[in-house]
Enzyme design. Sequence first.
Site, PDB file in Angstrom:
ATOM      1  N   CYS A   2       0.919  -1.322  -0.065  1.00 66.95           N
ATOM      2  CA  CYS A   2      -0.010  -0.009   0.047  1.00 66.95           C
ATOM      3  C   CYS A   2       0.821   1.265   0.036  1.00 66.95           C
ATOM      4  CB  CYS A   2      -1.009   0.002   1.298  1.00 66.95           C
ATOM      5  SG  CYS A   2      -1.611  -1.623   1.531  1.00 66.95           S
ATOM      6  N   ARG A  27       0.527   2.312  -5.841  1.00 71.57           N
ATOM      7  CA  ARG A  27       1.085   1.241  -4.931  1.00 71.57           C
ATOM      8  C   ARG A  27      -0.174   0.490  -4.505  1.00 71.57           C
ATOM      9  NH1 ARG A  27       6.140   2.748  -2.568  1.00 71.57           N
ATOM     10  NH2 ARG A  27       5.660   1.102  -1.020  1.00 71.57           N
ATOM     11  N   TRP A  74      -3.868  -1.867  -1.298  1.00 69.48           N
ATOM     12  CA  TRP A  74      -3.904  -3.035  -2.134  1.00 69.48           C
ATOM     13  C   TRP A  74      -4.307  -4.210  -1.125  1.00 69.48           C
ATOM     14  CZ3 TRP A  74      -0.622  -7.596  -2.707  1.00 69.48           C
ATOM     15  CH2 TRP A  74      -1.026  -8.506  -4.028  1.00 69.48           C
ATOM     16  N   ASN A 100       1.566  -0.281   5.788  1.00 75.16           N
ATOM     17  CA  ASN A 100       1.960  -1.004   4.714  1.00 75.16           C
ATOM     18  C   ASN A 100       2.771  -2.141   4.881  1.00 75.16           C
ATOM     19  OD1 ASN A 100       2.949  -1.451   2.112  1.00 75.16           O
ATOM     20  ND2 ASN A 100       4.465  -0.210   2.234  1.00 75.16           N
ATOM     21  N   GLY A 101       2.474  -3.174   4.622  1.00 79.05           N
ATOM     22  CA  GLY A 101       3.118  -4.375   4.838  1.00 79.05           C
ATOM     23  C   GLY A 101       2.242  -5.742   5.528  1.00 79.05           C
ATOM     24  N   GLU A 461       7.115 -12.220 -22.040  1.00 81.60           N
ATOM     25  CA  GLU A 461       6.615 -11.027 -21.726  1.00 81.60           C
ATOM     26  C   GLU A 461       5.143 -10.496 -22.332  1.00 81.60           C
ATOM     27  OE1 GLU A 461       7.142  -8.894 -19.603  1.00 81.60           O
ATOM     28  OE2 GLU A 461       6.452  -6.914 -20.127  1.00 81.60           O
ATOM     29  N   LYS A 465       1.785  -9.626 -20.722  1.00 77.39           N
ATOM     30  CA  LYS A 465       0.917  -8.301 -20.930  1.00 77.39           C
ATOM     31  C   LYS A 465      -0.538  -8.884 -21.309  1.00 77.39           C
ATOM     32  CE  LYS A 465       3.674  -4.936 -20.119  1.00 77.39           C
ATOM     33  NZ  LYS A 465       4.396  -6.104 -18.980  1.00 77.39           N
ATOM     34  N   GLU A 468      -2.264  -9.656 -18.092  1.00 77.39           N
ATOM     35  CA  GLU A 468      -2.527  -8.477 -17.038  1.00 77.39           C
ATOM     36  C   GLU A 468      -3.432  -7.173 -17.641  1.00 77.39           C
ATOM     37  OE1 GLU A 468       1.241  -6.529 -17.124  1.00 77.39           O
ATOM     38  OE2 GLU A 468       1.104  -5.829 -15.145  1.00 77.39           O
ATOM     39  N   HIS A 484       6.366 -31.260 -26.427  1.00 76.71           N
ATOM     40  CA  HIS A 484       6.528 -32.099 -25.113  1.00 76.71           C
ATOM     41  C   HIS A 484       5.298 -31.812 -24.281  1.00 76.71           C
ATOM     42  CE1 HIS A 484      10.704 -32.976 -26.116  1.00 76.71           C
ATOM     43  NE2 HIS A 484      10.766 -31.646 -26.468  1.00 76.71           N
ATOM     44  N   LYS A 571       1.422  -1.379  -8.998  1.00 78.24           N
ATOM     45  CA  LYS A 571       2.424  -1.133  -9.560  1.00 78.24           C
ATOM     46  C   LYS A 571       3.727  -1.588  -8.889  1.00 78.24           C
ATOM     47  CE  LYS A 571       4.757   0.888 -12.998  1.00 78.24           C
ATOM     48  NZ  LYS A 571       4.807   0.255 -14.359  1.00 78.24           N
TER      49      LYS A 571
END
Length: 576
Positions: A2, A27, A74, A100-101, A461, A465, A468, A484, A571
């Site tokens: 957060c 955050r 968050w 935060n944590g 990558e 994306k 996300e 495989h 983020k």
Amino acid sequence: MCGITGYYGNKNMGKYLYNSLKRLDYRGYDSAGIATLNNGKINIKKDTGEVEQINQKHNLEKTDGKIGVGHTRWSTHGSTTKQNAHPHLSCDERFAIAHNGIIENWKDLKSQLNGHRYTSETDSEVIAHYIEEKSKEMSVEEAVKKFFKEAKGSLAVVLLDSKEEKMYAFKRGSPLALGIGNDETFLGSDLYAFSTETDKAIFFEDDEYGIIDQTGYVIKNINGEEVEKEPENFDWDQEEAGKEGYEHYMRKEIGEIPQAVERLENSLNSAQEKQVDRFVELIKNHEKILFTASGTSYHASLMGVYFLNKADIEAQTLIASEFKNYERVDEDTLVIAISQSGETKDVLDAMEYSRKEGADIASIINVPYSSVERESDVSLRIMAGQEVCVAATKTFINQIYTLLKIANKLGYQNHLEEIPKRIEKVIEKNEPKIKQLAKELKNKNDIYIIGRGDTYPIAREIALKLKEIPYIHAEGMMGGELKHGTLALIEEDVPVISLIPEKNSEIISNVKEIEARNAKSIKISPWTGPFKFPNSNSKFPFYTIIIGFLLSYWIANEKNLPIDRPRNLSKSITVS
Ligand code: M6R
């Protein structure tokens, strides 16, 4: 994970806290709130949603007070509800906290306290009740120290004490900074919280706490001994310029890539030249080179392994959250941490583990003065400027550019000059076709992307994306692995994107395997398929990822999704 903010001074309190929270909402943006002290009473305004929506509903900007704390959340412990939003109050309403944590032993701490009424499901609320309870038999400062000693996990906490008219700030694990103004003091998870107001700051180390009142601030260690800390003057060129006519930051940030690469190139050749040399020397002087990173930065580290390999240097990489379980490090090891935010907890944990084992640490970051930068022996800044969209785009390109530059210095011959201009052309020439393809793919549930060599990390990558931003399940794979197992999932019309830099028989065989199953075969290549590229195989990863970024963007746009703030994400991930 957060963002927290705090302020003691004479500014318009509501306006300051609101603006500070807006700058911190990268955050976390599940909920937000403020607690302000006015006429001896704490006033709380909080709700679910983004800070701007909460302001519209609760008029955060029109809140008076001399001391205030704010929080943007968050969700970790407890779902996204108004009750779980911070700040939290003690039962007697003397204390308000923002945290935060994660407090791992919150249940044990809670069991020590009798008769308290909890209004949330969070681990954090226990802090307010604990301080309330313990301060009945000791000073608030002693209660803060006691909590600090007993709490396990990561915490950055700002506590408002309405009776003594003070703020307490304490930190272990999660980041916390204190900004110094004229007769005013700021607190924040990072410099973004207050960088519009002052350029003088102090960073708390683990197990330090601060007391902020009308006389200013004092910083102490966990034993209560005062710690002399010299304020740092920071140069802040990270001001966000707004969307500048774009509908979303993501598209604007993709467009900024050419300038960002040019800025980086200049900086690596001038202001950061010495650090580049030091970085290169450290690589030469260590027997073992291990990268570590998370998410997109991990994909950049895979490119780093590939580039160093081309310079005849053996390197490996591992996702930061599993680093200590799979890697053995010692004093002959150089760990290279890559992180856009420089605050990713998994990366900081991997660094801490490596440090304890005697390794040296180099890093590549975007956010100046971040924890990763400060904990490294040498650090390079990728100079991408602030990236507002949760999805990393321009920062990924600048990470891999930095790695290619380092590999160049170590002997991998490669010309970098033309990259910015060519990226500009790739965007210009291909965007209309990408928009068309986005329409065709928007209702697909699964997309597979295959690459080999230096396009394998790019395949990963692109898949990240696609998950996300347009919320499509996607897998980025090594082309050779398809047969495989995963080939069992490839049937008629399933989209498979192949990254084909040259007429390479291996990847072409993989494409044939796909096409034989009537998949929807999409080729990203300079010599076949719908897209146009400069003819440069070694720089193909730089150009092909641009197609991947734009494709994710335009599919999400077709689906009308919240592109810059995708659900459940943030983020900067400051919990492990
Ligand atoms: O700040 P970092 O580079 O350490 O962040 C790591 C990941 O959380 C980040 O790259 C994430 O995967 C991005 N949102 C991807 O676009």
